[in-house]
Write a protein that holds these residues in place. Sequence first.
Motif, PDB file in Angstrom:
ATOM      1  N   ILE A  34       0.869  -1.180   0.000  1.00 50.81           N
ATOM      2  CA  ILE A  34       0.000   0.000   0.000  1.00 50.81           C
ATOM      3  C   ILE A  34       0.899   1.222   0.000  1.00 50.81           C
ATOM      4  O   ILE A  34       1.679   1.441   0.927  1.00 50.81           O
ATOM      5  CB  ILE A  34      -0.925   0.022   1.232  1.00 50.81           C
ATOM      6  N   TYR A  35       0.820   1.998  -1.038  1.00 50.61           N
ATOM      7  CA  TYR A  35       1.731   3.129  -1.197  1.00 50.61           C
ATOM      8  C   TYR A  35       1.604   4.093  -0.021  1.00 50.61           C
ATOM      9  O   TYR A  35       0.521   4.466   0.402  1.00 50.61           O
ATOM     10  CB  TYR A  35       1.448   3.870  -2.493  1.00 50.61           C
ATOM     11  N   GLY A  36       2.756   4.448   0.527  1.00 47.70           N
ATOM     12  CA  GLY A  36       2.782   5.422   1.615  1.00 47.70           C
ATOM     13  C   GLY A  36       2.763   4.815   2.995  1.00 47.70           C
ATOM     14  O   GLY A  36       3.060   5.489   3.968  1.00 47.70           O
ATOM     15  N   LYS A  37       2.428   3.530   3.103  1.00 48.97           N
ATOM     16  CA  LYS A  37       2.397   2.905   4.424  1.00 48.97           C
ATOM     17  C   LYS A  37       3.810   2.572   4.857  1.00 48.97           C
ATOM     18  O   LYS A  37       4.591   2.014   4.098  1.00 48.97           O
ATOM     19  CB  LYS A  37       1.555   1.634   4.387  1.00 48.97           C
ATOM     20  N   LYS A  38       4.160   2.890   6.100  1.00 46.44           N
ATOM     21  CA  LYS A  38       5.505   2.650   6.591  1.00 46.44           C
ATOM     22  C   LYS A  38       5.445   1.866   7.896  1.00 46.44           C
ATOM     23  O   LYS A  38       5.276   2.439   8.967  1.00 46.44           O
ATOM     24  CB  LYS A  38       6.252   3.965   6.791  1.00 46.44           C
ATOM     25  N   ASP A  39       5.555   0.557   7.784  1.00 50.83           N
ATOM     26  CA  ASP A  39       5.560  -0.328   8.938  1.00 50.83           C
ATOM     27  C   ASP A  39       6.883  -1.085   8.918  1.00 50.83           C
ATOM     28  O   ASP A  39       7.123  -1.922   8.060  1.00 50.83           O
ATOM     29  CB  ASP A  39       4.377  -1.295   8.869  1.00 50.83           C
ATOM     30  N   GLU A  40       7.766  -0.752   9.862  1.00 53.25           N
ATOM     31  CA  GLU A  40       9.104  -1.337   9.888  1.00 53.25           C
ATOM     32  C   GLU A  40       9.071  -2.856   9.941  1.00 53.25           C
ATOM     33  O   GLU A  40       9.909  -3.534   9.354  1.00 53.25           O
ATOM     34  CB  GLU A  40       9.887  -0.779  11.086  1.00 53.25           C
ATOM     35  N   GLY A  45      32.032   4.172  12.391  1.00 56.24           N
ATOM     36  CA  GLY A  45      31.407   5.422  12.003  1.00 56.24           C
ATOM     37  C   GLY A  45      30.178   5.262  11.125  1.00 56.24           C
ATOM     38  O   GLY A  45      29.830   6.174  10.368  1.00 56.24           O
ATOM     39  N   ILE A  46      29.493   4.125  11.241  1.00 52.38           N
ATOM     40  CA  ILE A  46      28.309   3.865  10.416  1.00 52.38           C
ATOM     41  C   ILE A  46      27.069   3.990  11.281  1.00 52.38           C
ATOM     42  O   ILE A  46      26.895   3.250  12.252  1.00 52.38           O
ATOM     43  CB  ILE A  46      28.379   2.453   9.791  1.00 52.38           C
ATOM     44  N   LYS A  47      26.218   4.925  10.961  1.00 52.93           N
ATOM     45  CA  LYS A  47      25.008   5.129  11.754  1.00 52.93           C
ATOM     46  C   LYS A  47      23.919   4.144  11.321  1.00 52.93           C
ATOM     47  O   LYS A  47      23.946   3.623  10.194  1.00 52.93           O
ATOM     48  CB  LYS A  47      24.514   6.564  11.604  1.00 52.93           C
ATOM     49  N   PRO A  48      22.935   3.856  12.182  1.00 57.56           N
ATOM     50  CA  PRO A  48      21.840   2.965  11.791  1.00 57.56           C
ATOM     51  C   PRO A  48      20.893   3.642  10.806  1.00 57.56           C
ATOM     52  O   PRO A  48      20.748   4.873  10.800  1.00 57.56           O
ATOM     53  CB  PRO A  48      21.140   2.657  13.120  1.00 57.56           C
ATOM     54  N   HIS A  49      20.248   2.812   9.961  1.00 59.03           N
ATOM     55  CA  HIS A  49      19.291   3.327   8.981  1.00 59.03           C
ATOM     56  C   HIS A  49      18.036   2.452   9.039  1.00 59.03           C
ATOM     57  O   HIS A  49      18.059   1.300   8.596  1.00 59.03           O
ATOM     58  CB  HIS A  49      19.869   3.265   7.567  1.00 59.03           C
ATOM     59  N   LYS A  50      16.979   2.968   9.595  1.00 60.44           N
ATOM     60  CA  LYS A  50      15.725   2.222   9.613  1.00 60.44           C
ATOM     61  C   LYS A  50      15.309   1.900   8.182  1.00 60.44           C
ATOM     62  O   LYS A  50      15.518   2.698   7.263  1.00 60.44           O
ATOM     63  CB  LYS A  50      14.626   3.033  10.292  1.00 60.44           C
ATOM     64  N   ILE A  51      14.726   0.741   7.993  1.00 64.67           N
ATOM     65  CA  ILE A  51      14.317   0.323   6.652  1.00 64.67           C
ATOM     66  C   ILE A  51      13.351   1.334   6.046  1.00 64.67           C
ATOM     67  O   ILE A  51      13.494   1.730   4.877  1.00 64.67           O
ATOM     68  CB  ILE A  51      13.689  -1.090   6.712  1.00 64.67           C
TER      69      ILE A  51
END
Length: 738
Positions: free
Chosen positions: A482-488, A594-600
Amino acid sequence: MLYIFLFLFLAPPLLSQPRFENGYVVFQLYAPDAKSVVVAGDFNGWRTDDFLTKDETGIWSKKFKVKPGVYQYKFIVDGKWMLDPANPVKVENFNRTDFNSIFVLSYDWKILLQSEPDAKPNPQDIYPKTNRIYLNIIWHQHQPSYLDPEKDELQGPWVRTHGTKDYYDMASLLEKYPNVHVTINLTSSLLYQLSEYYVKRLKPYFDPKKNRIDAERYFKDNVKVDPWIDLMLKDSKNFTEYELGYIYKNPWNCFSVSEVVIDRFPEYKALKQKDPAKYTVDDLRKIKFFFYLSNFDPDFLNGKVKLANGFEVDLTDLVQKKDGKYYLKKEITEDDCNRIVAETYKILSAVIPVHKKLMYDPVKRTGQIEVITTPFYHPILPLIYDTDIAKLPQPNDKLPERFSYPEDADAQIKKSIAYYQKIFGQKPLGMWPAEGSVSEQVVSLFVRNGIRWIATDEKVLARSKPENQPFYYPYFVDEDTIYGKKDETKSLLIVFRDTKLSDAIGFTYQNYEPEIAADDFIRYVLSFAPEDSTDERLITVILDGENAWEWYRKDEDGKVFLNALYRKLSKLYDEGQVITVTMSEWIYGNPKRGIKPHKITSHAELEPLWAGSWINANFDTWIGEDEENLAWEYLLKVRRDIEKLKVPRPNPASDLPKLETRRYFEYRAWESLYAAEGSDWFWWYGKDQNALGGDEPFDVGFRTHLINVYKFLQNAGYKIEIPKFLFSPILRDKKDQP
């Protein structure tokens, strides 16, 4: 074509081309009378639907985002292919049947009308200062299942040959470069054959004190591994026609090595060129010995190597190197052949330990290698889910009757996760879908099985929505689509393979001096370093970590290239310019580096994800040709029969039952079916791929798996006959069809 000649005389000077303008390569053609003009080339996957737009003066034009490199191309004018009349440089095409126009886009973004790459040696590793760029290297290690379950023996030697030549050293090499982090994909079908057949079955017969195999007890116990193991342990003077088949008569034999490899062993090459009718017993012994020796990594031939499991390998008493070629130091005996099997066992038994030793731990942030895997038998997952998905990228191809078993696709994933966990003690976070094959339909299968990231090719990205996004960023897709939905928890991160750079390692650098190749790689990567220091770009390189090296003509097994590449990357890491990173580091971060986390879900979303593979962004290597379609129909017939009989499906995570009960044979029937769903069989059907030893062994392998489904069902007590068509080769016209 009158408009071609008009172009030559009337086109204004500005049409000298192609041109680089404002970050784009611009193509133009003066053809006022044409109804359609297309440009097809390396930069767009030779698509025949990239139409140019005509202005009021009769000039057709289109611009492309193109990376530095060498590019061949042609125009298609009203359906007819033609060279670019404004570009005087041309080369023979890939099939050497015609010519293509060609140009080079340099690393300082200039168009060069030449056919050679813009590469220079740089052994001092001096590069212009740039902002940081991240590099994600994924080495893919895979072999299909060569197992004939009825014989309980592997029918091909390739797990073993690549194990001694590639699988160990591709991991162990990294120990010299602790700041280089990579991902290695070990497919389940490869791990299973390596562990269950070579390591477990040879271990009881290996004597570490004598460094030999107890051949007498091995044969007495009727142990089965692969026929070439028996060949080495049996006295050559006792060979029959059966053994001679594996020496030189069968499609896969003791001369099944690349021409580049055999050139490095002049005595081996001389035996290949000798009339087989004149082979002596000594010749046969040397042939089988050289087949093993030529498939050992050069490190084992040039000195002592201490393995990750504590064993040592040193073959310098048997072979010596002169002027870049290897020669025997002594006459080869049967005892030497036995010893080589022992050395083989030691290396193969160290493959999994070396990966465990260097394995990246996302919790402790230690280690260098993220180990991932692939659905168990390397299936083209979207086609197992539903072959009709191929209608999207291949609208003009004839497809077979629909094969659609989402539950099989899910089982292939579950099986691979369970086997990975059994070996490594944890579940994988990432997967390389076989051949980078993806579709919207299979996203949910990965998500629900706990996979956090996958990878495919940038040509798939170019056709996904929104189209033509930059390849140097990861993206996410949603399980619910579903476009726009953001559920990690319901999302999957995807990285996209840089086609140009990955293919350069696989196909282009084999003809380069290794230092030049490594420098070319580095300069390419740095050309994409961002101008904004806050911009985090990630370039992903994915290719086989085994097949490329045997074709490196100026560099034995790619060793100098890999060492030069890792040396340069180490220096650039220290300077903060190129950071090699695994996807676990990218997602969860690694403060030590020096690598920061990136949420999906912090990445841009693709909706929908295009259905395709790393080849042509479609599935035409595995479906669409007559032989491929017939193979799918064979598979469908067998799949329907197992469904019609209501054969209980075993838990994909369960092991093979120990006792030969009805459940045991049902399990093996399903296992044979899953093995037949592997991609490798379909790869070799049709005209688009040809194997070094011919395609016949793969055809036999595919049909053997299908035949064994019926044999195991019969052993389980089911009343069913083996269809006659399964005994007829798919590689020629067939009368009996399902």
